[in-house]
Design an enzyme around this catalytic site. Structure first.
Site, PDB file in Angstrom:
ATOM      1  N   LYS A  23       0.918  -1.273   0.048  1.00 42.20           N
ATOM      2  CA  LYS A  23      -0.015   0.004  -0.019  1.00 42.20           C
ATOM      3  C   LYS A  23       0.937   1.345   0.164  1.00 42.20           C
ATOM      4  O   LYS A  23       0.375   2.309  -0.553  1.00 42.20           O
ATOM      5  CB  LYS A  23      -0.930   0.048   1.026  1.00 42.20           C
ATOM      6  CG  LYS A  23      -0.424   0.556   2.484  1.00 42.20           C
ATOM      7  CD  LYS A  23      -1.193   1.253   3.277  1.00 42.20           C
ATOM      8  CE  LYS A  23      -0.654   1.615   4.587  1.00 42.20           C
ATOM      9  NZ  LYS A  23       0.111   2.577   4.831  1.00 42.20           N
ATOM     10  N   ASN A  24       2.139   1.190   0.622  1.00 44.99           N
ATOM     11  CA  ASN A  24       3.108   2.282   0.716  1.00 44.99           C
ATOM     12  C   ASN A  24       3.579   2.603  -0.635  1.00 44.99           C
ATOM     13  O   ASN A  24       4.164   3.730  -0.926  1.00 44.99           O
ATOM     14  CB  ASN A  24       3.993   2.261   1.615  1.00 44.99           C
ATOM     15  CG  ASN A  24       3.367   2.391   3.096  1.00 44.99           C
ATOM     16  OD1 ASN A  24       2.248   2.858   3.074  1.00 44.99           O
ATOM     17  ND2 ASN A  24       4.085   2.165   4.089  1.00 44.99           N
ATOM     18  N   CYS A 117       0.017  13.065  13.585  1.00 41.84           N
ATOM     19  CA  CYS A 117      -0.805  11.784  13.966  1.00 41.84           C
ATOM     20  C   CYS A 117      -0.044  11.001  15.190  1.00 41.84           C
ATOM     21  O   CYS A 117       0.945  11.542  15.562  1.00 41.84           O
ATOM     22  CB  CYS A 117      -0.756  10.748  12.717  1.00 41.84           C
ATOM     23  SG  CYS A 117       0.591  10.041  12.440  1.00 41.84           S
ATOM     24  N   ARG A 122       5.056  14.476  12.402  1.00 42.49           N
ATOM     25  CA  ARG A 122       4.918  14.242  10.942  1.00 42.49           C
ATOM     26  C   ARG A 122       4.891  15.554  10.052  1.00 42.49           C
ATOM     27  O   ARG A 122       4.084  15.724   9.277  1.00 42.49           O
ATOM     28  CB  ARG A 122       4.241  13.187  10.696  1.00 42.49           C
ATOM     29  CG  ARG A 122       4.574  11.838  11.314  1.00 42.49           C
ATOM     30  CD  ARG A 122       3.471  10.625  11.076  1.00 42.49           C
ATOM     31  NE  ARG A 122       4.141  10.150   9.668  1.00 42.49           N
ATOM     32  CZ  ARG A 122       3.191   9.100   9.163  1.00 42.49           C
ATOM     33  NH1 ARG A 122       2.121   8.917   9.368  1.00 42.49           N
ATOM     34  NH2 ARG A 122       3.439   8.697   7.900  1.00 42.49           N
ATOM     35  N   ASP A 308       8.165   0.469  10.403  1.00 43.90           N
ATOM     36  CA  ASP A 308       6.814  -0.268  10.083  1.00 43.90           C
ATOM     37  C   ASP A 308       6.838  -1.688  10.820  1.00 43.90           C
ATOM     38  O   ASP A 308       5.597  -2.415  10.855  1.00 43.90           O
ATOM     39  CB  ASP A 308       6.378  -0.317   8.850  1.00 43.90           C
ATOM     40  CG  ASP A 308       6.171   1.305   8.471  1.00 43.90           C
ATOM     41  OD1 ASP A 308       5.992   2.118   9.309  1.00 43.90           O
ATOM     42  OD2 ASP A 308       5.919   1.394   7.162  1.00 43.90           O
ATOM     43  N   ARG A 401      -6.680  -0.336   7.588  1.00 42.90           N
ATOM     44  CA  ARG A 401      -5.862   0.531   6.522  1.00 42.90           C
ATOM     45  C   ARG A 401      -4.956   0.041   5.861  1.00 42.90           C
ATOM     46  O   ARG A 401      -4.551   0.250   4.779  1.00 42.90           O
ATOM     47  CB  ARG A 401      -5.170   1.827   7.411  1.00 42.90           C
ATOM     48  CG  ARG A 401      -6.253   2.648   7.986  1.00 42.90           C
ATOM     49  CD  ARG A 401      -5.654   3.820   9.085  1.00 42.90           C
ATOM     50  NE  ARG A 401      -4.885   4.617   7.856  1.00 42.90           N
ATOM     51  CZ  ARG A 401      -4.197   5.695   8.156  1.00 42.90           C
ATOM     52  NH1 ARG A 401      -4.140   5.919   9.355  1.00 42.90           N
ATOM     53  NH2 ARG A 401      -3.201   6.021   7.087  1.00 42.90           N
TER      54      ARG A 401
END
Ligand code: EPZ
Length: 433
Positions: A23-24, A117, A122, A308, A401
């Site tokens: 997804k990234n 977030c 960020r 991650d 997500r």
């Protein structure tokens, strides 16, 4: 209503799992499809929530976007607007990466300022400085970052203070249509940056140095449309299943992966005493291990250990023999899962960006809350390996997500996990399965 997972731990995982597309990588590539005026099929784009949000924003901007069977997305049309809506952008920070392609296409773009977030502040200062170097004038108006370059963008030498993944990509997308050459120094080397670069190159962009810290881009007057591109596999999803397999697997085959992208994980697992991984061309076979030992892990930009996978690695190290250290250097507040792991019986203390983990023999089920996407994935791993029943709350807001129907994938491998809806405010049930 919210969703939670109820997991009865200690069921062994066995069988095969196909890893989906990253997804990234798909998020910026969907954004970059604003520059592709043709009829495009993007392959390996799972319908995770973040990809659905990006699709909604592209539709708002005038494209037609349709998810098809088999993780394909059909994108066509040309953008009609350059202002992205707050309601959609605020759901996902990656939507700020629409600025580069919109600025390249229209010579202007207006995107809501992404807020902080939970994992950190960020900021987007590096993106903004990059656009300014390319000749854009930036203002902030009613919460929108407005970029204008009416006379077009001009190539420039840009040195990033940090190798930001998002800033590298955003600048790259703007620079492919700028006049002259752009050099990005201290660029991010992540595979997801390379994948975007390859997508742009397939449309005729001239880019060199992808995967290194200096990227050279020769601006073109226009790009040529392409009709198909396949996204790379999700290395973080693969890593999540590999760690699960080591802790609670019997014989798990994780397929459709790119082992090269997972080297830093493999090295750390070996250091912890995991010797049973069989790494082949596009798959890894994982046999469960009984014991492993504590190690030190420092998260770093690629090819370092990915932030991650830090929460998932922390669950693994919570069950190691001896003491481990995790130093989080990428985000300033990415230890939110620690409080939840303590509820499961882990022994972890935090000092600034360092976590000290004292290995315990077992974790014990409890209700816990997913606080961000990867923290949520880590809590699911903890639930799979813990004794008794674990409830992971807020699954729909965070885990969905980046992982599609994770409970179905894990159930197919033998886990005892189900999704249940609950009323917000009435969080914890009686932990019955
Ligand atoms: C990408 O975020 C990923 N998101 C993140 O994935 C990932 O954790 C991160 O890269 C690091 O690998 C996507 O690809 C959509 P950065 P990004 O810009 O681009 C600071 C997940 O769970 N910074 O490389 O936002 C920033 O605060 C997620 O899938 C500035 O200071 O990350 C951070 O400390 C979450 N100024 C560091 O750089 C800026 O202008 C790295 O951030 C930009 C970033």
């Amino acid at each position: 209503m919210r969703d939670k997972f109820i997991i009865e731990g200690r069921h062994k995982l066995k069988g095969e799992i196909d890893i989906w597309g990253s997804k990234n990588a798909s998020l910026p590539i969907m954004a970059a499809s604003l520059l592709n005026s043709g009829d495009l099929i993007l392959d390996n784009v799972p319908p995770v929530k973040d990809n659905l949000t990006m699709a909604e924003i592209l539709r708002y901007l005038g494209l037609s976007v349709e998810f098809l069977e088999g993780d394909k997305v059909h994108i066509k049309g040309e953008p009609k607007g350059y202002r992205a809506p707050y309601e959609l952008v605020s759901r996902m920070r990656a939507s700020f990466e629409l600025m580069g392609p919109l600025l390249a296409y229209f010579g202007e773009a207006e995107i809501p300022y992404p807020g902080g977030c939970r994992i950190g502040l960020r900021p987007v200062d590096l993106h903004i400085k990059g656009f300014e170097s390319l000749g854009a004038e930036i203002t902030v108006d009613k919460g929108f970052v407005c970029a204008r370059a009416k006379k077009g963008l001009k190539g420039a030498k840009i040195h990033l203070d940090k190798p930001s993944v998002g800033a590298t990509r955003n600048i790259m997308m703007a620079a492919v249509l700028a006049q002259g050459e752009t050099i990005i120094e201290n660029a991010a080397c992540e595979p997801e940056v390379v994948d975007l670069g390859n997508f742009l190159k397939s449309m005729g962009a001239e880019i060199e140095g992808l995967g290194t810290s200096t990227i050279y881009i020769k601006g073109k007057k226009e790009l040529k449309p392409i009709d198909y591109y396949k996204i790379i596999p999700d290395r973080i999803a693969a890593g999540t299943f590999i760690i699960a397999g080591i802790m609670i697997g019997k014989d798990l085959v994780i397929k459709n992966i790119e082992p090269e992208h997972l080297q830093s994980l493999f090295i750390k697992l070996k250091e912890a005493g995991v010797n049973s991984l069989q790494i082949r061309d596009r798959e890894v076979r994982v046999k469960g291990e009984k014991v492993w030992k504590g190690i030190e892990v420092t998260t770093m930009p690629y090819p370092g250990f990915p932030t991650d996978l830090q929460p998932q690695m922390m669950v693994f190290l919570s069950l190691a023999q001896g003491t481990s250290l995790i130093v989080e250097t990428v985000f300033e507040n990415r230890f939110l899962h620690v409080g939840e792991l303590l509820r499961l019986g882990a022994k972890i203390s935090i000092d600034g960006r360092t976590a000290l983990i004292q290995g315990v023999e077992k974790l014990k089920g409890a209700p816990v809350e997913a606080t961000d996407l990867r923290a949520g994935a880590a809590l699911v791993l903890a639930g799979l390996v813990a004794e008794g029943v674990t409830e992971v709350l807020d699954v729909d807001e965070h885990i969905d997500r980046g992982y599609v129907a994770l409970e179905e994938k894990l159930s197919a491998l033998g886990a005892n996990i189900k999704r249940v809806s609950y009323e917000e405010g009435k969080k914890v049930s009686d932990l019955s399965l």
